[in-house]
Design a protein around this motif. Sequence first.
Motif, PDB file in Angstrom:
ATOM      1  N   ASN A 126       2.127  -6.593   0.794  1.00 16.29           N
ATOM      2  CA  ASN A 126       1.721  -6.443   0.001  1.00 16.29           C
ATOM      3  C   ASN A 126       2.741  -4.635  -0.011  1.00 16.29           C
ATOM      4  O   ASN A 126       3.843  -3.957  -0.479  1.00 16.29           O
ATOM      5  CB  ASN A 126       0.390  -5.704  -0.024  1.00 16.29           C
ATOM      6  CG  ASN A 126       0.207  -4.508  -1.972  1.00 16.29           C
ATOM      7  OD1 ASN A 126       0.565  -4.344  -2.402  1.00 16.29           O
ATOM      8  ND2 ASN A 126      -0.648  -3.107  -1.025  1.00 16.29           N
ATOM      9  N   SER A 127       2.673  -4.388   0.924  1.00 12.90           N
ATOM     10  CA  SER A 127       3.096  -2.748   1.424  1.00 12.90           C
ATOM     11  C   SER A 127       4.870  -3.156   1.708  1.00 12.90           C
ATOM     12  O   SER A 127       5.286  -2.199   1.578  1.00 12.90           O
ATOM     13  CB  SER A 127       2.714  -2.425   3.338  1.00 12.90           C
ATOM     14  OG  SER A 127       1.802  -2.626   3.147  1.00 12.90           O
ATOM     15  N   LYS A 131       4.253  -4.113  -3.090  1.00 13.62           N
ATOM     16  CA  LYS A 131       3.631  -2.517  -3.599  1.00 13.62           C
ATOM     17  C   LYS A 131       5.791  -1.685  -4.190  1.00 13.62           C
ATOM     18  O   LYS A 131       6.312  -1.681  -3.419  1.00 13.62           O
ATOM     19  CB  LYS A 131       3.589  -2.195  -2.490  1.00 13.62           C
ATOM     20  CG  LYS A 131       2.608  -0.535  -2.145  1.00 13.62           C
ATOM     21  CD  LYS A 131       1.724  -0.346  -1.860  1.00 13.62           C
ATOM     22  CE  LYS A 131       1.404   1.673  -2.606  1.00 13.62           C
ATOM     23  NZ  LYS A 131       1.093   1.578  -1.335  1.00 13.62           N
ATOM     24  N   ASP A 139       8.977   1.960  -9.376  1.00 14.15           N
ATOM     25  CA  ASP A 139       9.143   0.915  -9.151  1.00 14.15           C
ATOM     26  C   ASP A 139      10.503   0.570 -10.139  1.00 14.15           C
ATOM     27  O   ASP A 139      10.717  -1.067 -10.075  1.00 14.15           O
ATOM     28  CB  ASP A 139       8.254   0.349 -10.492  1.00 14.15           C
ATOM     29  CG  ASP A 139       7.947   1.209 -11.132  1.00 14.15           C
ATOM     30  OD1 ASP A 139       7.921   2.488 -11.298  1.00 14.15           O
ATOM     31  OD2 ASP A 139       6.839   0.393 -12.594  1.00 14.15           O
ATOM     32  N   VAL A 453      -5.010  -1.035  -2.501  1.00 14.22           N
ATOM     33  CA  VAL A 453      -4.639  -2.874  -3.053  1.00 14.22           C
ATOM     34  C   VAL A 453      -5.382  -3.406  -2.541  1.00 14.22           C
ATOM     35  O   VAL A 453      -6.499  -5.070  -3.249  1.00 14.22           O
ATOM     36  CB  VAL A 453      -3.623  -2.495  -3.761  1.00 14.22           C
ATOM     37  CG1 VAL A 453      -3.089  -4.485  -4.126  1.00 14.22           C
ATOM     38  CG2 VAL A 453      -2.718  -1.557  -4.629  1.00 14.22           C
TER      39      VAL A 453
END
Length: 897
Positions: A126-127, A131, A139, A453
């Motif tokens: 995720n990191s 993400k 983003d 998250v």
Amino acid sequence: MIWRHRFRLWLRNLRLRVRFIFRKAAVEEELEEELQFHLEQEFEKNLRAGMDPREARRQALLSFGGTERHKEQVRDARGVRPIEDLVQDLRHAARQLGKRPGFAFVAVLTLALGIGANTAIFSLVNSLILKPLPFEGGDRLVQLWRRGEQLGRTVSLTPTREMAAAWRRESQAFDAFAAFDEVEFLYVDGEEPRTLSAAAVSPELLTLFSVAPVVGRLFSADDAVPGRNHVLLLSESLWRTRFGADPNVVGRSIRLDEEPYQIVGVLPGRIRRIFEGGFFATEPKELWTALPAEPDGGWSSEPYVLARLRPNVSEAEALAELEVIQAQLQYQGVDAFDWRPQIIAPADALNADLRTGLWVLFGGVAFVLFIACVNISNLLLARNLQREHEFAVRRSLGAGWFRVIRQLLTESLILSLVGAALGLFLAVGLIHAVAGSLGSGIPELRAARVDSVVLVFTAGLAFLTASVFGLVPALRIRTTAPAELLKGGGRGEKGMPRQTLLRNGLVVTEVALALVLLLGAGLLVNSFQQLLRVDPGFEAANLLAVDMILPETRYPDRVARLAFWDDAVGRVKQLPQVRAVTWARAVPPQLPAALGTVVIEGREELDDPDANPVHVGNWVSREYFETIGLPVRQGRTFSDENRVDFATPVIINRTVAERYWPDGGAVGSRIQLQSPFNPDRPSPWLDIVGVVDDVKAWWLGDDPDRFQFYMPVTQIVRAGGVLIVRTAGDPEEMVPLVQEQIWTVDPLLPIQEAYPVQDRLMGTVARNRFNALLMSSFAAVGLFLAVIGVFGTISLAVGQRTREIGVRIALGANRAAIVRTVVGRTMWATGIGILLGLALALALNRFIQSLLFQVRATDPATCLGVVAVLGTVAGLACVLPSRKAMAVDPREALSEE
């Protein structure tokens, strides 16, 4: 108004429900009193009608249909039954788990291992991959590069000044541009000089990152004007450690590279996480300075260029626009090469091997969690056998199958939530351990965080696992009639073929998944061992490298720089633990690289399709080869005459010499190096004076066919260089002594970095070590859980058939035959699981092949070894239950019958 009336009714019912939940005892007492009041009223009415007291009481009770029934109707009308049932289920589940603490402990620990490992790897995925950057518009932030085909290879470089300026002026797909470059500064703090890691950034970059200063201000457009860019932002950590968190630090000047810089502000600590977690994965920055901009909008130093896409603009649309702009530049002759723009998102900027490795590890830990769920399903099946009479009685008394299944799922959910909480702590510890031990070799790992998250992911895993391992045994209650359970249909295994088939199916699943994990771990470990066996080509042990950059203000020319290096080498050589000293521009595994072709005098330009166009070059002193332990196979090394004459000798590596001069005529030949970026300006003719062994220039798995050349460092003396020291003991212990000798030559010269070459060489395989270590750990957990599953299945089978075994022994049956019957089914399930695991591993091997070095994903030795290990361990898991089966006493079994 009707809606107001309905709202008041809804509010009144809600108040009654809340009051019932939190004041249940008082409400029940009020209900009892109210019911008794109405009963007395009805009783008195019946007495007045002429009934005798007993009949009057009976008719009063009949008029309410029974007091308990009336209470239930009132509770149902109040709408609190689901809440009551949930509370009751939770209490009952807690009591049931409390009665068997051993089972609860094993289940929670199993889940904690599975959920913790999954949470830790998901945090990394995720990191680093999923993400977006932690600020508004993160983003949509991308990195811009130029890409081109050179000598059959795709080359990606940062944009030229003209490209960046044109893209910035004419593009409509982006709403902001920024730039960033890495620099280092000499800073004298007290009496000890040091090098500070810094970033030169355009003012727009910090605005993109939505950064607010702790004190002071950010850079402005005026700060980016060349000549005015000697302004400085401090990191919060440097501000606190070096300046005591003094808010009046703004406006002060400090000297960097012997020039004054004015401090204008302090950046918060979160900027470090952005730099580490985004495109960069760099060393922590302690300073930020303004990057000067050119009048046309570009940056002369060709830094990293970032841009933010406009909302609703895709990367493909933006790339198409940049290609149009780039074509116009080529048409105008601004760009001589066929460069094409390239857009890279943060996830794509991550190292490809690391990204693939993370996904492979994520799949591996998913297998671990699945094995854990299967294992607990087996435990619950065994536990539910002891509760079948309870379930049958509840079903016979009217409890629906859904009510019983809901009770079992509640118990599973409690186990999952407790396991998830413990697993979350394990995940945090694992992330810190991995980042602390491997973060120096893989700086991207330092960006891993456990955030909201990840917490949602962990909670989702808890509910998912509860559903998976709780539903399998619970559904058996749905498919088994109460009468069958009350008859004790589970006394023998033959009476329960469906359950036996289910347990064996779970064993097959566990073994298959464990084999995939073991095979993946075995391949990665085998690959890592192959890397460790690679000969780097030189003796890296006991070798110390000290990187330095000589300030141009004190060392402006070749003579001054040579004098420093000669003096430094002479002083360090006097230390008692020093065996040899030399200096060079670089040392493996950090040698310079360049694209190019080789031209041999008397021959046409070589066009070897097997030749690697990426060359490795180094500029070294005469003692370099002896100091690092690099043997000279032909010819000689450099001589002192190379310091003063204009001859240009060169030493090449053995592989290239044998390829182009198979008869051994390399020494004495002359070559030219030609760059694709300057085809009209080849190097001077270079005289080959020697041939040395190949070295691993960048990492242990480097291409052995790469062209490597060495030239005298005294020919072109640059500001940067490395002092190389061969020590008699631990190189790290020599660092302070070497620094002291260097500072006797120049007390203001900072040591950029001092490190053992062996450690740096091992750091090049940090990603391989990371993949092998974690996959091996997960495979070990998976194997342990699978063995526990096999052991538990056989133990349960023996326990169920104890009386049958005793009877058969009493009738003369052979004990060994009985053991083979009991154990044989599970071992058959194990064998089927091994075959399925091999088939599954074969289907998944393409995902792991890119992570392997000199090992195939279908390596027979590894496959056979894994099968042997898994089969042996499964066989050992059968030993104790087998002994239990052979020790059954027929008299006890017959007495129980």
